[in-house]
Design a protein around this motif. Structure first.
Motif, PDB file in Angstrom:
ATOM      1  N   ALA A   1      41.202  -0.168   5.311  1.00 31.59           N
ATOM      2  CA  ALA A   1      41.459   1.094   5.983  1.00 31.59           C
ATOM      3  C   ALA A   1      40.199   1.568   6.701  1.00 31.59           C
ATOM      4  CB  ALA A   1      41.897   2.138   4.960  1.00 31.59           C
ATOM      5  N   ALA A   2      40.396   2.309   7.756  1.00 30.22           N
ATOM      6  CA  ALA A   2      39.275   2.844   8.496  1.00 30.22           C
ATOM      7  C   ALA A   2      38.585   3.931   7.676  1.00 30.22           C
ATOM      8  CB  ALA A   2      39.763   3.416   9.823  1.00 30.22           C
ATOM      9  N   ALA A   3      37.319   4.116   7.970  1.00 33.26           N
ATOM     10  CA  ALA A   3      36.553   5.137   7.253  1.00 33.26           C
ATOM     11  C   ALA A   3      37.053   6.524   7.645  1.00 33.26           C
ATOM     12  CB  ALA A   3      35.073   4.994   7.569  1.00 33.26           C
ATOM     13  N   SER A   4      37.008   7.444   6.706  1.00 30.04           N
ATOM     14  CA  SER A   4      37.378   8.830   6.952  1.00 30.04           C
ATOM     15  C   SER A   4      36.094   9.627   7.136  1.00 30.04           C
ATOM     16  CB  SER A   4      38.185   9.363   5.768  1.00 30.04           C
ATOM     17  OG  SER A   4      38.364  10.752   5.887  1.00 30.04           O
ATOM     18  N   VAL A   5      35.917  10.227   8.311  1.00 25.73           N
ATOM     19  CA  VAL A   5      34.707  10.967   8.628  1.00 25.73           C
ATOM     20  C   VAL A   5      35.097  12.412   8.925  1.00 25.73           C
ATOM     21  CG1 VAL A   5      32.728  11.140  10.191  1.00 25.73           C
ATOM     22  CG2 VAL A   5      33.633   8.898   9.576  1.00 25.73           C
ATOM     23  N   THR A   6      34.506  13.370   8.186  1.00 31.29           N
ATOM     24  CA  THR A   6      34.851  14.782   8.354  1.00 31.29           C
ATOM     25  C   THR A   6      33.595  15.633   8.330  1.00 31.29           C
ATOM     26  OG1 THR A   6      36.908  14.390   7.150  1.00 31.29           O
ATOM     27  CG2 THR A   6      36.240  16.668   7.434  1.00 31.29           C
ATOM     28  N   ALA A   7      33.461  16.524   9.307  1.00 30.07           N
ATOM     29  CA  ALA A   7      32.389  17.516   9.333  1.00 30.07           C
ATOM     30  C   ALA A   7      33.069  18.877   9.461  1.00 30.07           C
ATOM     31  CB  ALA A   7      31.448  17.266  10.503  1.00 30.07           C
ATOM     32  N   SER A   8      33.017  19.710   8.405  1.00 32.54           N
ATOM     33  CA  SER A   8      33.765  20.964   8.433  1.00 32.54           C
ATOM     34  C   SER A   8      32.911  22.217   8.324  1.00 32.54           C
ATOM     35  CB  SER A   8      34.801  20.965   7.309  1.00 32.54           C
ATOM     36  OG  SER A   8      34.171  20.838   6.059  1.00 32.54           O
ATOM     37  N   GLY A   9      31.677  22.115   7.965  1.00 32.36           N
ATOM     38  CA  GLY A   9      30.831  23.300   7.857  1.00 32.36           C
ATOM     39  C   GLY A   9      30.219  23.668   9.194  1.00 32.36           C
ATOM     40  N   GLU A  10      29.718  24.918   9.283  1.00 38.67           N
ATOM     41  CA  GLU A  10      29.066  25.367  10.508  1.00 38.67           C
ATOM     42  C   GLU A  10      27.840  24.496  10.766  1.00 38.67           C
ATOM     43  OE1 GLU A  10      26.623  29.246  12.075  1.00 38.67           O
ATOM     44  OE2 GLU A  10      28.183  29.550  10.570  1.00 38.67           O
ATOM     45  N   ARG A  11      27.749  23.925  11.961  1.00 42.45           N
ATOM     46  CA  ARG A  11      26.654  23.050  12.401  1.00 42.45           C
ATOM     47  C   ARG A  11      26.516  21.797  11.531  1.00 42.45           C
ATOM     48  NH1 ARG A  11      21.609  27.062  13.888  1.00 42.45           N
ATOM     49  NH2 ARG A  11      22.821  28.647  14.948  1.00 42.45           N
ATOM     50  N   SER A  12      27.577  21.366  10.931  1.00 43.89           N
ATOM     51  CA  SER A  12      27.508  20.152  10.110  1.00 43.89           C
ATOM     52  C   SER A  12      27.705  18.917  10.978  1.00 43.89           C
ATOM     53  CB  SER A  12      28.541  20.193   8.986  1.00 43.89           C
ATOM     54  OG  SER A  12      29.843  20.214   9.522  1.00 43.89           O
ATOM     55  N   VAL A  13      27.168  17.808  10.509  1.00 44.37           N
ATOM     56  CA  VAL A  13      27.231  16.546  11.243  1.00 44.37           C
ATOM     57  C   VAL A  13      27.646  15.454  10.265  1.00 44.37           C
ATOM     58  CG1 VAL A  13      25.914  14.839  12.560  1.00 44.37           C
ATOM     59  CG2 VAL A  13      25.395  17.266  12.814  1.00 44.37           C
ATOM     60  N   ALA A  14      28.641  14.656  10.648  1.00 43.64           N
ATOM     61  CA  ALA A  14      29.056  13.505   9.836  1.00 43.64           C
ATOM     62  C   ALA A  14      29.221  12.310  10.758  1.00 43.64           C
ATOM     63  CB  ALA A  14      30.361  13.804   9.105  1.00 43.64           C
ATOM     64  N   ALA A  15      28.799  11.151  10.301  1.00 41.08           N
ATOM     65  CA  ALA A  15      28.929   9.923  11.084  1.00 41.08           C
ATOM     66  C   ALA A  15      29.346   8.794  10.164  1.00 41.08           C
ATOM     67  CB  ALA A  15      27.607   9.585  11.768  1.00 41.08           C
ATOM     68  N   GLY A  16      30.237   7.947  10.643  1.00 36.85           N
ATOM     69  CA  GLY A  16      30.694   6.805   9.856  1.00 36.85           C
ATOM     70  C   GLY A  16      29.645   5.729   9.715  1.00 36.85           C
ATOM     71  N   GLY A  17      28.661   5.717  10.593  1.00 30.87           N
ATOM     72  CA  GLY A  17      27.596   4.715  10.547  1.00 30.87           C
ATOM     73  C   GLY A  17      26.239   5.369  10.387  1.00 30.87           C
ATOM     74  N   ASN A  18      25.236   4.803  11.036  1.00 21.83           N
ATOM     75  CA  ASN A  18      23.878   5.325  10.946  1.00 21.83           C
ATOM     76  C   ASN A  18      23.697   6.537  11.854  1.00 21.83           C
ATOM     77  OD1 ASN A  18      23.301   3.164   9.286  1.00 21.83           O
ATOM     78  ND2 ASN A  18      22.449   1.926  10.926  1.00 21.83           N
ATOM     79  N   ILE A  19      22.778   7.432  11.467  1.00 25.89           N
ATOM     80  CA  ILE A  19      22.369   8.550  12.308  1.00 25.89           C
ATOM     81  C   ILE A  19      20.888   8.350  12.576  1.00 25.89           C
ATOM     82  CG2 ILE A  19      21.981  11.032  12.433  1.00 25.89           C
ATOM     83  CD1 ILE A  19      24.400  11.455  10.649  1.00 25.89           C
ATOM     84  N   GLY A  20      20.536   8.228  13.842  1.00 20.92           N
ATOM     85  CA  GLY A  20      19.130   8.034  14.178  1.00 20.92           C
ATOM     86  C   GLY A  20      18.334   9.309  14.035  1.00 20.92           C
ATOM     87  N   SER A  21      18.785  10.386  14.680  1.00 20.27           N
ATOM     88  CA  SER A  21      18.056  11.633  14.660  1.00 20.27           C
ATOM     89  C   SER A  21      19.036  12.768  14.910  1.00 20.27           C
ATOM     90  CB  SER A  21      16.987  11.599  15.757  1.00 20.27           C
ATOM     91  OG  SER A  21      16.193  12.752  15.700  1.00 20.27           O
ATOM     92  N   VAL A  22      18.916  13.856  14.133  1.00 25.76           N
ATOM     93  CA  VAL A  22      19.820  14.989  14.298  1.00 25.76           C
ATOM     94  C   VAL A  22      19.099  16.275  13.907  1.00 25.76           C
ATOM     95  CG1 VAL A  22      20.838  14.798  11.992  1.00 25.76           C
ATOM     96  CG2 VAL A  22      22.144  15.874  13.812  1.00 25.76           C
TER      97      VAL A  22
END
Length: 135
Positions: A65-86
């Motif tokens: 199954a595909a990954a489930s990615v959810t960002a629900s908070g104010e200014r939240s960030v979610a990524a299924g893979g790597n995050i370089g800079s945020v």
């Protein structure tokens, strides 16, 4: 029957056929001709059967199954893979992350990545550089 067993069955049949044809050719060339025809036809049918078996068993195998990615908070960030800079804060800036010495392995499929709080950050892989505060 596993794919390795199918592979070794095919290799064994090819080796046995080759040995049989060499022995038949050395003992009696005229007698080897009809045996070569029968062996070739049998090998073709067995090869077709093994091919169809592998195709049917691979197509019916469950897929991840595909990954489930959810960002629900104010200014939240979610990524299924790597995050370089945020950066999620007011006036904050994200600097480039240091170069990795070895590549990170990919996240397993079917995982869940959730960032649910204010300014939360979540990643299925590595996070290089993150800033959540105001500057």
């Amino acid at each position: 029957m596993g794919s390795k067993a199918v592979l070794w069955t095919g290799i064994g049949l090819c080796a046995a056929g080759a040995v049989g044809l060499v022995v038949g050719g050395l003992l009696d060339v005229d007698a080897a001709d009809p045996w070569a025809s029968v062996a070739g036809g049998a090998a073709a049918l067995i090869g077709l059967a093994l091919t169809l078996y592998v195709l049917v068993t691979q197509s019916s195998a469950p897929t991840a199954a595909a990954a489930s990615v959810t960002a629900s908070g104010e200014r939240s960030v979610a990524a299924g893979g790597n995050i370089g800079s945020v950066a999620t804060g007011d006036g904050s800036t994200a600097t480039a992350p240091p170069a990795p010495t070895t590549p990170a392995p990919p996240p397993p499929p079917g995982g869940t990545v959730t960032a649910s709080g204010d300014r939360s950050i979540a990643a299925g892989g590595d996070i290089g550089n993150a800033s959540t505060g105001d500057s």
